[in-house]
Structure formats: structure tokens, C-alpha cells
Design a protein around this motif. Structure first.
Motif, PDB file in Angstrom:
ATOM      1  N   ARG A 253       0.833  -1.216   0.000  1.00  0.00           N
ATOM      2  CA  ARG A 253       0.000   0.000   0.000  1.00  0.00           C
ATOM      3  C   ARG A 253       0.866   1.263   0.000  1.00  0.00           C
ATOM      4  O   ARG A 253       0.494   2.276  -0.603  1.00  0.00           O
ATOM      5  CB  ARG A 253      -0.958  -0.015   1.185  1.00  0.00           C
ATOM      6  CG  ARG A 253      -2.069  -1.053   1.051  1.00  0.00           C
ATOM      7  CD  ARG A 253      -3.189  -0.845   2.074  1.00  0.00           C
ATOM      8  NE  ARG A 253      -4.317  -1.703   1.781  1.00  0.00           N
ATOM      9  CZ  ARG A 253      -4.539  -2.889   2.354  1.00  0.00           C
ATOM     10  NH1 ARG A 253      -3.687  -3.339   3.282  1.00  0.00           N
ATOM     11  NH2 ARG A 253      -5.585  -3.620   2.032  1.00  0.00           N
ATOM     12  N   LEU A 254       2.014   1.208   0.674  1.00  0.00           N
ATOM     13  CA  LEU A 254       2.938   2.341   0.637  1.00  0.00           C
ATOM     14  C   LEU A 254       3.432   2.577  -0.790  1.00  0.00           C
ATOM     15  O   LEU A 254       3.505   3.726  -1.260  1.00  0.00           O
ATOM     16  CB  LEU A 254       4.127   2.086   1.568  1.00  0.00           C
ATOM     17  CG  LEU A 254       3.883   2.275   3.074  1.00  0.00           C
ATOM     18  CD1 LEU A 254       5.096   1.783   3.859  1.00  0.00           C
ATOM     19  CD2 LEU A 254       3.597   3.740   3.403  1.00  0.00           C
ATOM     20  N   LEU A 255       3.773   1.501  -1.485  1.00  0.00           N
ATOM     21  CA  LEU A 255       4.244   1.632  -2.857  1.00  0.00           C
ATOM     22  C   LEU A 255       3.114   2.064  -3.791  1.00  0.00           C
ATOM     23  O   LEU A 255       3.357   2.753  -4.788  1.00  0.00           O
ATOM     24  CB  LEU A 255       4.858   0.312  -3.339  1.00  0.00           C
ATOM     25  CG  LEU A 255       6.147  -0.132  -2.634  1.00  0.00           C
ATOM     26  CD1 LEU A 255       6.669  -1.427  -3.244  1.00  0.00           C
ATOM     27  CD2 LEU A 255       7.207   0.944  -2.702  1.00  0.00           C
TER      28      LEU A 255
ATOM     29  N   GLN B  17      18.545   2.586  -4.327  1.00  0.00           N
ATOM     30  CA  GLN B  17      17.658   1.801  -5.171  1.00  0.00           C
ATOM     31  C   GLN B  17      16.208   2.000  -4.749  1.00  0.00           C
ATOM     32  O   GLN B  17      15.862   1.840  -3.580  1.00  0.00           O
ATOM     33  CB  GLN B  17      18.002   0.315  -5.088  1.00  0.00           C
ATOM     34  CG  GLN B  17      17.080  -0.594  -5.878  1.00  0.00           C
ATOM     35  CD  GLN B  17      17.206  -0.360  -7.366  1.00  0.00           C
ATOM     36  OE1 GLN B  17      18.280  -0.513  -7.937  1.00  0.00           O
ATOM     37  NE2 GLN B  17      16.106   0.033  -8.008  1.00  0.00           N
ATOM     38  N   LEU B  18      15.360   2.365  -5.702  1.00  0.00           N
ATOM     39  CA  LEU B  18      13.931   2.506  -5.435  1.00  0.00           C
ATOM     40  C   LEU B  18      13.209   1.226  -5.846  1.00  0.00           C
ATOM     41  O   LEU B  18      13.601   0.549  -6.797  1.00  0.00           O
ATOM     42  CB  LEU B  18      13.348   3.685  -6.215  1.00  0.00           C
ATOM     43  CG  LEU B  18      13.864   5.073  -5.828  1.00  0.00           C
ATOM     44  CD1 LEU B  18      13.370   6.114  -6.821  1.00  0.00           C
ATOM     45  CD2 LEU B  18      13.414   5.432  -4.423  1.00  0.00           C
ATOM     46  N   TYR B  19      12.138   0.907  -5.122  1.00  0.00           N
ATOM     47  CA  TYR B  19      11.296  -0.239  -5.457  1.00  0.00           C
ATOM     48  C   TYR B  19       9.891   0.262  -5.765  1.00  0.00           C
ATOM     49  O   TYR B  19       9.371   1.159  -5.088  1.00  0.00           O
ATOM     50  CB  TYR B  19      11.274  -1.248  -4.305  1.00  0.00           C
ATOM     51  CG  TYR B  19      12.603  -1.923  -4.114  1.00  0.00           C
ATOM     52  CD1 TYR B  19      12.899  -3.108  -4.786  1.00  0.00           C
ATOM     53  CD2 TYR B  19      13.583  -1.371  -3.286  1.00  0.00           C
ATOM     54  CE1 TYR B  19      14.139  -3.724  -4.621  1.00  0.00           C
ATOM     55  CE2 TYR B  19      14.817  -1.982  -3.131  1.00  0.00           C
ATOM     56  CZ  TYR B  19      15.093  -3.156  -3.795  1.00  0.00           C
ATOM     57  OH  TYR B  19      16.308  -3.755  -3.654  1.00  0.00           O
ATOM     58  N   VAL B  20       9.292  -0.326  -6.790  1.00  0.00           N
ATOM     59  CA  VAL B  20       7.966   0.101  -7.238  1.00  0.00           C
ATOM     60  C   VAL B  20       7.064  -1.115  -7.419  1.00  0.00           C
ATOM     61  O   VAL B  20       7.542  -2.251  -7.536  1.00  0.00           O
ATOM     62  CB  VAL B  20       8.037   0.877  -8.567  1.00  0.00           C
ATOM     63  CG1 VAL B  20       8.866   2.155  -8.420  1.00  0.00           C
ATOM     64  CG2 VAL B  20       8.619  -0.007  -9.676  1.00  0.00           C
ATOM     65  N   LEU B  21       5.753  -0.873  -7.456  1.00  0.00           N
ATOM     66  CA  LEU B  21       4.809  -1.941  -7.774  1.00  0.00           C
ATOM     67  C   LEU B  21       4.943  -2.316  -9.241  1.00  0.00           C
ATOM     68  O   LEU B  21       5.088  -1.454 -10.106  1.00  0.00           O
ATOM     69  CB  LEU B  21       3.368  -1.479  -7.520  1.00  0.00           C
ATOM     70  CG  LEU B  21       2.835  -1.471  -6.094  1.00  0.00           C
ATOM     71  CD1 LEU B  21       1.383  -1.013  -6.107  1.00  0.00           C
ATOM     72  CD2 LEU B  21       2.937  -2.837  -5.456  1.00  0.00           C
TER      73      LEU B  21
END
Length: 218
Positions: free
Chosen positions: A14-16, A66-70
Motif C-alpha cells: 500500500r505504501l508503494l 535503489q527505489l522499489y515500485v509496484l
């Protein structure tokens, strides 16, 4: 689907969802109030399931972050209501063109999807293999088939979840889409033996060779 996950993984996803540009391990750790190692474990599990993916690397004072995404698959696990719009389209076609034309259009749509699926998958010559591949694809689409079986020498697919269930309950004609897609993909004649939209416990489809057309003499 998201409801069956652990609370932390739900919160992370949900944060992503709210942060489309992505978040770092440190940012997720602060928001979730868990250790960085715990975040990394959740990210590894979710990435393995195809629900998240690495995004861009964001410049920082030192090493890039490093970014993480859905992923697209991750976006789809959140509830989305399309049935009201699909019902409006179905009713509009029926009112303007009639029942026969509605069935024709649904059939053409199903065949079009089958053509795309055939282009994406290796061609099978064995009829049983074709049905098994279709069952696998339908499972991925959410029909919950559990694979194909053989009954009385004929391939059978049983699905206990219809992705169009609510729409089909009000408009059983929607099954025409499924039947056309299955027939075109497998090159088979489909016997729709049981249908949940008509009170059945499952949707059962039996596959057989299409009858050969008799050619007239010239």
C-alpha cells in the motif's frame, strides 16, 4: 488477493501504491517501523512473486539509492470494479444491435484474444496438450482451473472461479466470449456442460474434434 498476505506485506504494498515513484529500503523501514533486514526479506518475497520490481536508482550524497515500485501485476491485486462498465457496454450493444449481434461481437472478441494467446505461446499439435496449455493460461487469468483432465476419453476443463462472474450472472451471454476463445485456441468444439451463471457448482467445458464440413460436388 492482497487480503491473504501478511500485515507487513500489505502495508508495504500500500505504501508503494501511494508512492508511484518508488521507495527505498530505508524509507520503507521508517514507515513500517521494522528493520532494514525485515524490509529486504519482504521485498525479496514480493519480487519473487512478481508483485514489485526495482525502479530507478536515485542519486544521493554517496552511493545511489535503489527505489522499489509496484509491478503491473502488483497493481492488479488491489480491488478494481470493472463490472459496472462492462455491464453498461453489454446492455448498450444489446439495445442498439440486438441479441444476435451481441453474441457475434462477443464471439469475435473471444477469437481475437485467442489469436493473441496463440501468438504468445508455442504451437501444440497434440489436442490434449492444447487444452492443458489453455487450462494453464486460464489459471493465470484467474479462472482457477486446477489444470485439464480427461473424462470419457475427452479433455475437460473445470473452473470454480469465473473472472466475469458478477457480469455473467446478469448477462449469461458473456459466456460466448469464453467459448469462442477456447474453441479458437484449441481448434476444438466446446460442450459447455455446466455453468455457474446458470446455477452450476463449476463451469465445465468438454473439448472434442470439430465435425468436418461436407464438401459439395461442383
Amino acid at each position: 488477493m492482497i487480503e491473504v498476505m501478511g500485515q507487513r506485506q500489505q502495508e508495504l504494498l500500500r505504501l508503494l501504491l501511494r508512492t508511484k515513484s518508488g521507495m527505498t529500503v530505508d524509507e520503507l523501514s521508517r514507515k513500517l517501523e521494522v528493520t532494514r533486514n525485515a524490509v529486504r526479506q519482504h521485498l525479496a518475497s514480493l519480487e519473487n512473486d512478481g508483485l514489485i520490481e526495482p525502479g530507478i536508482s536515485r542519486p544521493s550524497g554517496g552511493r545511489p539509492e535503489q527505489l522499489y515500485v509496484l509491478s503491473d501485476k502488483g497493481m492488479e491485486i488491489f480491488p478494481r470494479q470493472y463490472s459496472w462498465f462492462a455491464e453498461l457496454v453489454i446492455d448498450s450493444i444489446r439495445d442498439e444491435a440486438g441479441e444476435g449481434e451481441l453474441n457475434e461481437r462477443l464471439g469475435r472478441m473471444g477469437e481475437r484474444i485467442a489469436d493473441k494467446l496463440l501468438a504468445q505461446n508455442a504451437e501444440e499439435s497434440d489436442p490434449q496438450k492444447k487444452v492443458e496449455k489453455l487450462a494453464e493460461i486460464m489459471q493465470q487469468m484467474g479462472y482457477n482451473t486446477g489444470g485439464a483432465s480427461v473424462v470419457d476419453g475427452q479433455p475437460v476443463i473445470e473452473a470454480d472461479n469465473c473472472v466475469f462472474h458478477n457480469l455473467a450472472m446478469k448477462n449469461p451471454d458473456i459466456c460466448r466470449f469464453d467459448l469462442a476463445m477456447m474453441s479458437k485456441f484449441t481448434g476444438s468444439k466446446i460442450d459447455h456442460q455446466e455453468c455457474m451463471a446458470l446455477g452450476g457448482n463449476v463451469c465445465r467445458f468438454k473439448f472434442s474434434k470439430p465435425s468436418k464440413k461436407k464438401s459439395g460436388k461442383s
